[in-house]
Design an enzyme around this catalytic site. Structure first.
Site, PDB file in Angstrom:
ATOM      1  N   PHE A   1     -24.892  46.909 -30.532  1.00 27.24           N
ATOM      2  CA  PHE A   1     -25.564  45.849 -31.711  1.00 27.24           C
ATOM      3  C   PHE A   1     -24.595  45.006 -30.271  1.00 27.24           C
ATOM      4  CE2 PHE A   1     -25.193  43.650 -35.764  1.00 27.24           C
ATOM      5  CZ  PHE A   1     -26.749  43.351 -35.513  1.00 27.24           C
TER       6      PHE A   1
ATOM      7  N   ASP B   1     -16.991  51.406 -34.800  1.00 26.29           N
ATOM      8  CA  ASP B   1     -17.651  50.271 -36.265  1.00 26.29           C
ATOM      9  C   ASP B   1     -18.953  51.314 -36.999  1.00 26.29           C
ATOM     10  OD1 ASP B   1     -19.280  48.526 -37.441  1.00 26.29           O
ATOM     11  OD2 ASP B   1     -20.001  47.429 -35.716  1.00 26.29           O
TER      12      ASP B   1
ATOM     13  N   TYR C   1     -23.009  45.933 -46.640  1.00 23.48           N
ATOM     14  CA  TYR C   1     -24.646  45.078 -46.828  1.00 23.48           C
ATOM     15  C   TYR C   1     -25.088  46.615 -46.975  1.00 23.48           C
ATOM     16  CZ  TYR C   1     -24.368  42.940 -43.144  1.00 23.48           C
ATOM     17  OH  TYR C   1     -24.149  42.407 -41.899  1.00 23.48           O
ATOM     18  N   LYS C   2     -24.930  47.578 -45.975  1.00 22.41           N
ATOM     19  CA  LYS C   2     -26.808  48.267 -45.461  1.00 22.41           C
ATOM     20  C   LYS C   2     -26.187  49.449 -46.472  1.00 22.41           C
ATOM     21  CE  LYS C   2     -25.679  46.427 -40.964  1.00 22.41           C
ATOM     22  NZ  LYS C   2     -25.441  46.597 -39.651  1.00 22.41           N
TER      23      LYS C   2
ATOM     24  N   ARG D   1     -38.146  50.081 -36.288  1.00 21.25           N
ATOM     25  CA  ARG D   1     -37.172  51.233 -37.409  1.00 21.25           C
ATOM     26  C   ARG D   1     -37.225  51.408 -39.383  1.00 21.25           C
ATOM     27  NH1 ARG D   1     -31.448  48.557 -37.066  1.00 21.25           N
ATOM     28  NH2 ARG D   1     -31.924  46.987 -38.902  1.00 21.25           N
TER      29      ARG D   1
HETATM   30  C1  LIG Z   1     -25.396  45.504 -38.525  1.00 17.02           C
HETATM   31  C2  LIG Z   1     -23.917  45.108 -38.280  1.00 17.02           C
HETATM   32  C3  LIG Z   1     -23.450  44.370 -37.549  1.00 17.02           C
HETATM   33  C4  LIG Z   1     -23.289  42.779 -38.491  1.00 17.02           C
HETATM   34  O1  LIG Z   1     -21.927  42.349 -37.778  1.00 17.02           O
HETATM   35  P1  LIG Z   1     -21.719  40.810 -39.349  1.00 17.02           P
HETATM   36  O2  LIG Z   1     -19.827  40.603 -37.961  1.00 17.02           O
HETATM   37  O3  LIG Z   1     -21.545  41.207 -40.911  1.00 17.02           O
HETATM   38  O4  LIG Z   1     -22.802  39.800 -39.299  1.00 17.02           O
HETATM   39  C5  LIG Z   1     -22.128  44.325 -36.618  1.00 17.02           C
HETATM   40  N1  LIG Z   1     -21.954  45.843 -35.822  1.00 17.02           N
HETATM   41  C6  LIG Z   1     -22.953  46.640 -35.933  1.00 17.02           C
HETATM   42  C7  LIG Z   1     -22.797  47.920 -35.296  1.00 17.02           C
HETATM   43  C8  LIG Z   1     -24.419  46.211 -36.725  1.00 17.02           C
HETATM   44  O5  LIG Z   1     -25.075  47.184 -37.451  1.00 17.02           O
END
Ligand SMILES: *Cc1c(COP(=O)(O)O)cnc(C)c1O
Length: 416
Positions: free
Chosen positions: A129, A201, A226-227, A375
């Site tokens: 990401f 992560d 939040y996911k 997705r």
């Molecule tokens: C969604 C996601 C994030 C989001 O990071 P934020 O700091 O909340 O914006 C980070 N890393 C991964 C792998 C994600 O899927």
């Protein structure tokens, strides 16, 4: 399953089917984006009203003590920890995933500087990401100590990347685009055997797949609420630090919430013992309070049962798309092998963006990721077998009729 009736039958036999009634889902929507923003737990409405009107409105400043706002990051961390194989005192809910990755990385690099100062490489994945890569780049640039980011990809395997210069390996457990999942225990052991510390992560893993951080003997982990944890838009993230590392160093975002006695108002920073030192400043209490509503639903569920249903639903989705839409240019980029699959499924299509907009217009909400990726988040807490059938039927109709081919579906919005 070759008919909608068989899907309905599977829904009737599904022991997790009733969980969807704990969420407030809009009518006429099949929500396949719980991997990006989870849905609203019904208890969150009353909870938010209580926090606003009673804890804030009436309790005012007293609520830091009486409503125990000050303990929220650790109290919620303890609950969340049960979903990811953590012990009490190893997790805090706080800040964002990006920020928490920065803290974990800083702590890991400090540990390595003390024990193996020649190690100056951070290994990650080109397909990670982007914010994770950006934070690593930011850290390297800030430190100005000759650190280097090494990315594994088609040309560089993990084995090749893990040389004796590597300080930290930082990967996503489940890939945000493809849904590919690493074997956490195996990769952790491999990296540690070569002297690296490992940061996971869990953004697309926590609440989606079984995670056992202590079982894997990992070093650090971060992730979102939040996911799949249904904490609400922008709800605070979490950080886990193995007990063996917590008191070795402190992270550089050393704000007063991580101080051992914040209300001494002392001049010098003195880190709290344990996981509290990974806090920085005052937390968003309204948003954080609601995280508990999503966690309380997740904690009712046996993760093994959830995983079984997730795999059954993602299998069904792949099978139906290939059977019913197989004559269209769709390419599966999610692993078929169960052990390597998270809880979302991605297909590439040359007109992926427009196809997704057409799906959303018909109430089938997934999302689009570059390049050309459709997705679909498959969240077993509130999706059933017939939902999968219906979603694929809408996709088939959109592709067969080419109804995606309209200017309105081509215009890019700010958030995809
Ligand atoms: C969604 C996601 C994030 C989001 O990071 P934020 O700091 O909340 O914006 C980070 N890393 C991964 C792998 C994600 O899927």
């Amino acid at each position: 399953m070759h008919s909608r009736d068989l899907c309905l039958q599977a829904d009737r036999q599904d022991e997790l089917a009733n969980l969807r009634h704990q969420f407030s889902l809009p009518h006429g929507v099949i929500y396949l984006d719980g991997n990006s923003l989870g849905v609203l737990p019904k208890t969150a409405t009353a909870r938010s009203q209580h926090v606003l009107e009673q804890e804030w409105g009436v309790g005012l400043i007293r609520s830091w003590n009486t409503a125990r706002w000050f303990e929220l990051p650790t109290r919620l961390g303890e609950k969340l920890g049960r979903l990811i194989g953590a012990e009490a005192g190893e997790v805090v809910v706080t800040d964002t995933t990006s920020l928490n990755l920065f803290k974990a990385l800083a702590a890991a690099l400090r540990i390595q500087q003390a024990q193996a100062p020649k190690r100056r490489v951070i290994v990650s994945e080109r397909d990670n990401f982007p914010t994770d890569l950006y934070m690593m780049q930011g850290m390297i640039d800030f430190l100005q100590q000759g650190y280097e980011l090494r990315l594994i990809d088609e040309t560089l395997s993990l084995e090749q990347a893990l040389t004796d210069e590597v300080a930290v390996l930082a990967l996503s457990h489940v890939n945000y685009r493809t849904g590919a999942m690493y074997d956490m225990a195996e990769v952790t052991a491999k990296a540690q055997a070569r002297g690296a510390l490992v940061i996971w992560d869990l953004a697309h893993a926590a609440g989606a797949v079984p995670v056992d951080l202590n079982g894997a003997d990992a070093d650090f982990a971060v992730g979102c609420t939040y996911k799949y944890l249904n904490g609400g838009p922008g709800s605070p993230a979490f950080i886990w630090v193995s007990a063996r590392h917590q008191d070795r160093f402190w992270q550089p975002l050393s704000g007063w919430w991580g101080h051992s006695r914040p209300f001494d108002m002392a001049t010098d920073y003195q880190p709290a013992q344990g996981i509290r030192r990974f806090l920085c400043g005052t937390q968003p209490i309204l948003s954080m309070s609601l995280v508990e509503c999503g966690l309380d639903v997740a904690l009712q569920v046996d993760m093994a049962a959830l995983r079984k249903k997730s795999l059954a639903l993602t299998d069904l989705f792949i099978q139906l798309v290939e059977q019913r839409c197989g004559h269209h240019p769709l390419t599966l980029i999610t692993p078929r092998e169960h052990a390597s699959r998270g809880s979302h499924v991605s297909f590439m299509h040359p007109q992926g963006y427009a196809v997704m907009q057409a799906l959303i217009a018909r109430g089938v909400i997934g999302d689009y990721r570059e390049p050309e990726v459709l997705r679909f988040g498959i969240t077993p807490l509130y999706l059933g077998y017939a939902d999968i059938w219906d979603a694929v039927e809408v996709l088939r109709d959109i592709l067969d009729s080419a109804s995606w081919n309209q200017p309105a579906f081509m215009a890019r919005a700010a958030v995809t």
